[in-house]
Write an enzyme that holds these catalytic residues in place. Structure first.
Site, PDB file in Angstrom:
ATOM      1  N   LYS A  93     -18.754   6.593  -7.624  1.00  0.00           N
ATOM      2  CA  LYS A  93     -19.951   6.895  -6.820  1.00  0.00           C
ATOM      3  C   LYS A  93     -19.621   7.833  -5.670  1.00  0.00           C
ATOM      4  O   LYS A  93     -18.606   7.657  -5.004  1.00  0.00           O
ATOM      5  CB  LYS A  93     -20.538   5.601  -6.254  1.00  0.00           C
ATOM      6  CG  LYS A  93     -21.119   4.711  -7.320  1.00  0.00           C
ATOM      7  CD  LYS A  93     -21.693   3.452  -6.702  1.00  0.00           C
ATOM      8  CE  LYS A  93     -22.135   2.507  -7.817  1.00  0.00           C
ATOM      9  NZ  LYS A  93     -22.057   1.115  -7.419  1.00  0.00           N
ATOM     10  N   GLU A  99      -5.236   5.421 -23.001  1.00  0.00           N
ATOM     11  CA  GLU A  99      -5.435   6.865 -23.125  1.00  0.00           C
ATOM     12  C   GLU A  99      -5.597   7.265 -24.598  1.00  0.00           C
ATOM     13  O   GLU A  99      -6.433   8.100 -24.943  1.00  0.00           O
ATOM     14  CB  GLU A  99      -4.188   7.529 -22.538  1.00  0.00           C
ATOM     15  CG  GLU A  99      -4.343   8.945 -22.151  1.00  0.00           C
ATOM     16  CD  GLU A  99      -3.036   9.463 -21.537  1.00  0.00           C
ATOM     17  OE1 GLU A  99      -2.137   8.667 -21.199  1.00  0.00           O
ATOM     18  OE2 GLU A  99      -2.944  10.681 -21.408  1.00  0.00           O
ATOM     19  N   ASP A 107       0.846  -1.187   0.000  1.00  0.00           N
ATOM     20  CA  ASP A 107       0.000   0.000   0.000  1.00  0.00           C
ATOM     21  C   ASP A 107       0.890   1.249   0.000  1.00  0.00           C
ATOM     22  O   ASP A 107       1.696   1.453   0.924  1.00  0.00           O
ATOM     23  CB  ASP A 107      -0.882  -0.028   1.261  1.00  0.00           C
ATOM     24  CG  ASP A 107      -1.840   1.148   1.336  1.00  0.00           C
ATOM     25  OD1 ASP A 107      -1.706   2.096   0.540  1.00  0.00           O
ATOM     26  OD2 ASP A 107      -2.730   1.119   2.208  1.00  0.00           O
ATOM     27  N   ASP A 111      -7.589   4.982  -9.188  1.00  0.00           N
ATOM     28  CA  ASP A 111      -8.971   4.504  -9.212  1.00  0.00           C
ATOM     29  C   ASP A 111      -9.895   5.679  -8.908  1.00  0.00           C
ATOM     30  O   ASP A 111      -9.752   6.322  -7.862  1.00  0.00           O
ATOM     31  CB  ASP A 111      -9.157   3.403  -8.165  1.00  0.00           C
ATOM     32  CG  ASP A 111      -8.307   2.180  -8.501  1.00  0.00           C
ATOM     33  OD1 ASP A 111      -8.442   1.647  -9.610  1.00  0.00           O
ATOM     34  OD2 ASP A 111      -7.486   1.784  -7.648  1.00  0.00           O
TER      35      ASP A 111
HETATM   36  C1  LIG Z   1      -6.919   2.575 -12.506  1.00  0.00           C
HETATM   37  S1  LIG Z   1      -5.412   1.762 -12.192  1.00  0.00           S
HETATM   38  C2  LIG Z   1      -4.247   2.709 -13.160  1.00  0.00           C
HETATM   39  C3  LIG Z   1      -2.981   1.976 -13.455  1.00  0.00           C
HETATM   40  C4  LIG Z   1      -1.895   2.732 -14.243  1.00  0.00           C
HETATM   41  N1  LIG Z   1      -1.410   3.896 -13.520  1.00  0.00           N
HETATM   42  C5  LIG Z   1      -2.398   3.125 -15.613  1.00  0.00           C
HETATM   43  O1  LIG Z   1      -2.506   4.321 -15.884  1.00  0.00           O
HETATM   44  O2  LIG Z   1      -2.662   2.221 -16.441  1.00  0.00           O
HETATM   45  C6  LIG Z   1      -5.013   2.218 -10.520  1.00  0.00           C
HETATM   46  C7  LIG Z   1      -3.954   1.330  -9.897  1.00  0.00           C
HETATM   47  O3  LIG Z   1      -3.615   1.832  -8.604  1.00  0.00           O
HETATM   48  C8  LIG Z   1      -3.401   0.740  -7.726  1.00  0.00           C
HETATM   49  N2  LIG Z   1      -3.574   1.251  -6.364  1.00  0.00           N
HETATM   50  C9  LIG Z   1      -4.695   1.796  -5.818  1.00  0.00           C
HETATM   51  N3  LIG Z   1      -4.482   2.203  -4.549  1.00  0.00           N
HETATM   52  C10 LIG Z   1      -3.168   1.906  -4.288  1.00  0.00           C
HETATM   53  C11 LIG Z   1      -2.352   2.073  -3.133  1.00  0.00           C
HETATM   54  N4  LIG Z   1      -2.843   2.633  -2.016  1.00  0.00           N
HETATM   55  N5  LIG Z   1      -1.079   1.650  -3.199  1.00  0.00           N
HETATM   56  C12 LIG Z   1      -0.577   1.083  -4.326  1.00  0.00           C
HETATM   57  N6  LIG Z   1      -1.301   0.900  -5.462  1.00  0.00           N
HETATM   58  C13 LIG Z   1      -2.584   1.303  -5.424  1.00  0.00           C
HETATM   59  C14 LIG Z   1      -4.420  -0.289  -8.170  1.00  0.00           C
HETATM   60  O4  LIG Z   1      -4.046  -1.589  -7.792  1.00  0.00           O
HETATM   61  C15 LIG Z   1      -4.395  -0.102  -9.694  1.00  0.00           C
HETATM   62  O5  LIG Z   1      -3.469  -0.956 -10.312  1.00  0.00           O
END
Ligand SMILES: C[S@@+](CC[C@H](N)C(=O)[O-])C[C@H]1O[C@@H](n2cnc3c(N)ncnc32)[C@H](O)[C@@H]1O
Length: 238
Positions: free
Chosen positions: A147, A219, A120, A143
């Protein structure tokens, strides 16, 4: 490789349930990802432990260091590391198949200036990244938690801005990008209220995508479909 989550307890030993920015849905590792982890974790993996990381020791040199949170499968992070061998890169991701994919691509690209945490990012920033140590912190397409009742799960909050500020050097930059307009507005609102930052946008909103951030496949497809992408860059000034 350590577990992604660390249990937190208060002084009386009571378990504290923290709001996380992710929900772990661990898909199975592909054979290639498992093999990439096995072969490359010893050289590129950083085991989480709650103590400051010695960058010079880890990379074997003194160089500006960039951290990326949530690199997904790591394609753009590896591309950036390859394009900027003079910088140190540290990626942080909770999704294990993504970590495997990233290590596989990094090994294939012959990248040596990249290290990776499977943990994390909030805990890594709090405990492992030394104060005032980063030239840049990247958060690309976090992410969005569409919502309203889930907005508290968005990683960008006032607390996060402050946490990142203490990791950045003076003059270091927090660079965020999102394809969700409501999240870009949320980021701007949080950052406008966060002390110690200066927006690098001339009009106080967003900036054009800098050349060092590669356009992802996702993108490019979005652009063809007329979807927007918003880049925000804030410099630590105090
Ligand atoms: C929507 S994806 C985007 C991935 C990448 N940056 C891209 O543009 O393709 C968001 C990523 O953030 C990771 N993530 C979310 N919260 C996190 C955290 N607290 N620590 C590490 N990774 C995290 C998720 O596992 C996911 O792979």
């Amino acid at each position: 490789m350590s577990d992604v989550t660390t249990a937190e307890f208060n002084e009386e030993g009571k378990y504290l349930r923290k709001v996380k920015s992710f929900v772990l849905r661990e898909g199975r590792l592909t054979k290639g990802q498992a093999q990439a982890l096995e072969e490359n974790w010893p050289t590129m993996g950083l085991e989480y432990s709650p103590e400051p990381l010695d960058f010079a020791k880890v990379f074997g040199r003194e160089a500006d260091t960039v951290v990326e949170i949530g690199f997904g499968m790591g394609a753009s992070l590896v591309e950036m590391a390859k394009a900027a061998p003079e910088l140190n890169f540290i990626g942080i991701e909770v999704h294990k198949p993504g970590v495997g994919a990233c290590l596989g691509s990094a090994a294939e690209a012959g990248v040596t200036n990249l290290r990776v945490y499977h943990h994390d990012a909030v805990e890594v920033l709090d405990h492992c990244i030394p104060n005032g140590s980063l030239a840049r912190l990247q958060l690309f397409f976090p992410d969005p938690w569409h919502k309203k009742r889930h907005h508290k799960r968005r990683i960008v909050q006032a607390e996060f801005a402050e946490r990142v500020r203490s990791c950045l050097k003076i003059g270091g930059v927090l660079h965020m990008a999102t394809d969700w307009e409501n999240y870009s507005e949320h980021m701007l609102e949080i950052m406008n209220q966060a002390p110690g930052y200066k927006n690098q946008s001339a009009d106080g909103t967003v900036v054009p995508r800098p050349d060092y951030r590669p356009l992802t496949k996702f993108e490019a497809r979005g652009q063809r479909l007329g979807h927007g992408v918003w880049d925000l860059m804030f410099e630590r000034v105090e």
